[in-house]
Design an enzyme around this catalytic site. Structure first.
Site, PDB file in Angstrom:
ATOM      1  N   GLY A   1     -10.816   2.470   4.549  1.00 61.17           N
ATOM      2  CA  GLY A   1      -9.753   2.421   3.544  1.00 61.17           C
ATOM      3  C   GLY A   1     -10.038   1.490   2.379  1.00 61.17           C
ATOM      4  O   GLY A   1      -9.818   1.832   1.219  1.00 61.17           O
TER       5      GLY A   1
ATOM      6  N   GLU B   1     -11.650   0.985  18.262  1.00 58.53           N
ATOM      7  CA  GLU B   1     -12.711   1.198  17.270  1.00 58.53           C
ATOM      8  C   GLU B   1     -13.952   0.407  17.659  1.00 58.53           C
ATOM      9  O   GLU B   1     -13.817  -0.701  18.190  1.00 58.53           O
ATOM     10  CB  GLU B   1     -12.219   0.765  15.885  1.00 58.53           C
ATOM     11  CG  GLU B   1     -11.076   1.643  15.394  1.00 58.53           C
ATOM     12  CD  GLU B   1     -10.596   1.306  13.988  1.00 58.53           C
ATOM     13  OE1 GLU B   1     -11.106   0.348  13.383  1.00 58.53           O
ATOM     14  OE2 GLU B   1      -9.699   2.007  13.495  1.00 58.53           O
TER      15      GLU B   1
ATOM     16  N   HIS C   1     -12.694   4.007   9.411  1.00 58.05           N
ATOM     17  CA  HIS C   1     -11.969   2.827   8.909  1.00 58.05           C
ATOM     18  C   HIS C   1     -12.576   2.306   7.597  1.00 58.05           C
ATOM     19  O   HIS C   1     -13.050   1.158   7.524  1.00 58.05           O
ATOM     20  CB  HIS C   1     -11.957   1.717   9.982  1.00 58.05           C
ATOM     21  CG  HIS C   1     -10.817   0.742   9.809  1.00 58.05           C
ATOM     22  ND1 HIS C   1     -10.205   0.101  10.852  1.00 58.05           N
ATOM     23  CD2 HIS C   1     -10.187   0.289   8.688  1.00 58.05           C
ATOM     24  CE1 HIS C   1      -9.256  -0.704  10.394  1.00 58.05           C
ATOM     25  NE2 HIS C   1      -9.230  -0.608   9.081  1.00 58.05           N
TER      26      HIS C   1
ATOM     27  N   ILE D   1       0.837  -1.205   0.000  1.00 57.52           N
ATOM     28  CA  ILE D   1       0.000   0.000   0.000  1.00 57.52           C
ATOM     29  C   ILE D   1       0.869   1.251   0.000  1.00 57.52           C
ATOM     30  O   ILE D   1       0.589   2.215  -0.714  1.00 57.52           O
ATOM     31  CB  ILE D   1      -0.992  -0.014   1.189  1.00 57.52           C
ATOM     32  CG1 ILE D   1      -1.897  -1.249   1.091  1.00 57.52           C
ATOM     33  CG2 ILE D   1      -1.838   1.256   1.207  1.00 57.52           C
ATOM     34  CD1 ILE D   1      -2.786  -1.483   2.303  1.00 57.52           C
TER      35      ILE D   1
ATOM     36  N   ALA E   1      -3.523   3.024   8.478  1.00 54.02           N
ATOM     37  CA  ALA E   1      -3.025   1.675   8.799  1.00 54.02           C
ATOM     38  C   ALA E   1      -3.739   1.144  10.047  1.00 54.02           C
ATOM     39  O   ALA E   1      -4.760   0.453   9.923  1.00 54.02           O
ATOM     40  CB  ALA E   1      -1.520   1.713   8.975  1.00 54.02           C
ATOM     41  N   ARG E   2      -3.244   1.490  11.214  1.00 55.61           N
ATOM     42  CA  ARG E   2      -3.899   1.113  12.467  1.00 55.61           C
ATOM     43  C   ARG E   2      -3.707   2.245  13.467  1.00 55.61           C
ATOM     44  O   ARG E   2      -2.620   2.832  13.563  1.00 55.61           O
ATOM     45  CB  ARG E   2      -3.301  -0.172  13.047  1.00 55.61           C
ATOM     46  CG  ARG E   2      -3.668  -1.455  12.308  1.00 55.61           C
ATOM     47  CD  ARG E   2      -5.159  -1.819  12.441  1.00 55.61           C
ATOM     48  NE  ARG E   2      -5.478  -3.085  11.810  1.00 55.61           N
ATOM     49  CZ  ARG E   2      -5.893  -3.235  10.542  1.00 55.61           C
ATOM     50  NH1 ARG E   2      -6.058  -2.178   9.765  1.00 55.61           N
ATOM     51  NH2 ARG E   2      -6.178  -4.436  10.066  1.00 55.61           N
TER      52      ARG E   2
END
Ligand code: DGY
Length: 326
Positions: free
Chosen positions: A288, A267, A286, A158, A237-238
């Site tokens: 993506g 989350e 979230h 990515i 990402a996180r």
């Protein structure tokens, strides 16, 4: 007898059809709500395989409740919700969905970068709230993207796809990570730098490393202080990679210009999460990889992994093949 499988969320029909052909399955029937922990613990007692989302945690205690489990197919590229050592020790093969969400996630990363740099959500709020009085020289002014320096933390699939998109914006690319990527350097003219130097030099820092013990809290107060006060931090990402309290302080204190966040340490992020109250934060839930085609492909790849592993085939994207060889 067909293998028994549990699916932790309602999936697209195409993925279910793949599983139904080879397995007997039960499924948590809701699309928008996660399966409660006690229901999951009960459902996994007698299954050979599970198709899980990133919302379910798989640690040693949960795995112990699933003595027959042989395959855990995670419908995500990331697998920080799964204890790989525990799975491997129990002979449970874990698979992910790497590869099929690369471009979609890079698109969203780019959308978030642009929206953050040019304050798009804030500008829309001004307009829709009737607060647009007149054109004025410095109203809602943002940061230029064209020609700015792009710093990528994690030049994996990515990261490289994000970097490729920046070529049209004439951005010098710098990157950091565990390894140098000579291919990316040749293809994109990217320059490897240690993290601290990357943070000092970047106008946009894009986080693209997986969450692990090594990357948790990678960007804390010290690291954020190294960034330019005009820089934007973009994280798709996180959430756990960035210290959210330190990020809040940096944004409020004017030490960092803005942040674009698609992910949060916990989350779903509460609606009163301090970062959501800041105008210089563009925040997303979230999403993506959330295109129709990509989410469908992720679900079918997870199903293909599950079925292959349970029927003696070779799963396309294993994470711990050493468990499979057992
Ligand atoms: C992943 O795959 O790890 C994303 O976070 C969800 O697509």
């Amino acid at each position: 007898m067909k293998p028994k499988v549990y699916i932790t969320r309602q999936l697209p029909d195409r993925a279910l059809a793949i599983i139904a052909e080879a397995c007997d399955f039960r499924m948590w029937p809701e699309a928008e709500n996660a399966v409660p922990a006690n229901v999951l613990d009960e459902e996994i007692r007698d299954v050979d395989g599970v198709l899980s989302l990133l919302t379910e945690q798989w640690d040693g205690a949960r795995l112990a409740r699933a003595p027959r489990l042989r395959v855990l197919a995670n419908m995500a590229a990331g697998y920080d919700n799964v204890s790989i050592p525990d799975c491997t020790a129990r002979g449970v093969l874990v698979t992910n969905t790497r590869g099929v969400l690369t471009e979609t996630t890079a698109d969203l990363t780019w959308a978030l970068l642009m929206a953050t740099a040019r304050r798009l959500p804030e500008a829309e709020r001004v307009l829709k709230a009737g607060r647009w009085q007149t054109w004025s020289p410095m109203m809602l002014t943002g940061q230029d993207v064209y020609g700015a320096t792009l710093g990528i933390i994690g030049m994996g699939r990515i990261g490289r796809a994000v970097a490729r998109r920046s070529l049209g914006f004439a951005m010098p690319i710098i990157y950091t990570g565990r390894h140098r990527h000579e291919e990316a350097e040749a293809e994109l003219g990217a320059r490897y730098l240690p993290l601290d130097d990357l943070l000092r030099q970047s106008d946009f820092v894009v986080v693209q490393v997986p969450l692990s013990a090594e990357t948790r809290g990678l960007l804390g107060a010290r690291e954020l202080t190294l960034m330019k006060p005009t820089a934007c931090l973009i994280n798709t990402a996180r959430g756990g990679i960035v210290d959210e309290a330190a990020l809040y302080d940096a944004l409020v204190g004017g030490r960092l210009w803005a942040a674009g966040l698609d992910v949060f340490a916990s989350e779903p992020a509460a609606h009163d999460h301090p970062l959501l109250g800041l105008d210089n934060v563009v925040a997303l839930p979230h999403i993506g990889s959330a295109s129709i085609a990509t989410r469908t492909r992720m679900a079918t790849l997870a199903a293909e992994n599950l079925v292959a592993a349970l029927t003696g085939g070779r799963p396309p994207t294993p994470v711990n093949p050493e468990a499979w060889s057992q």
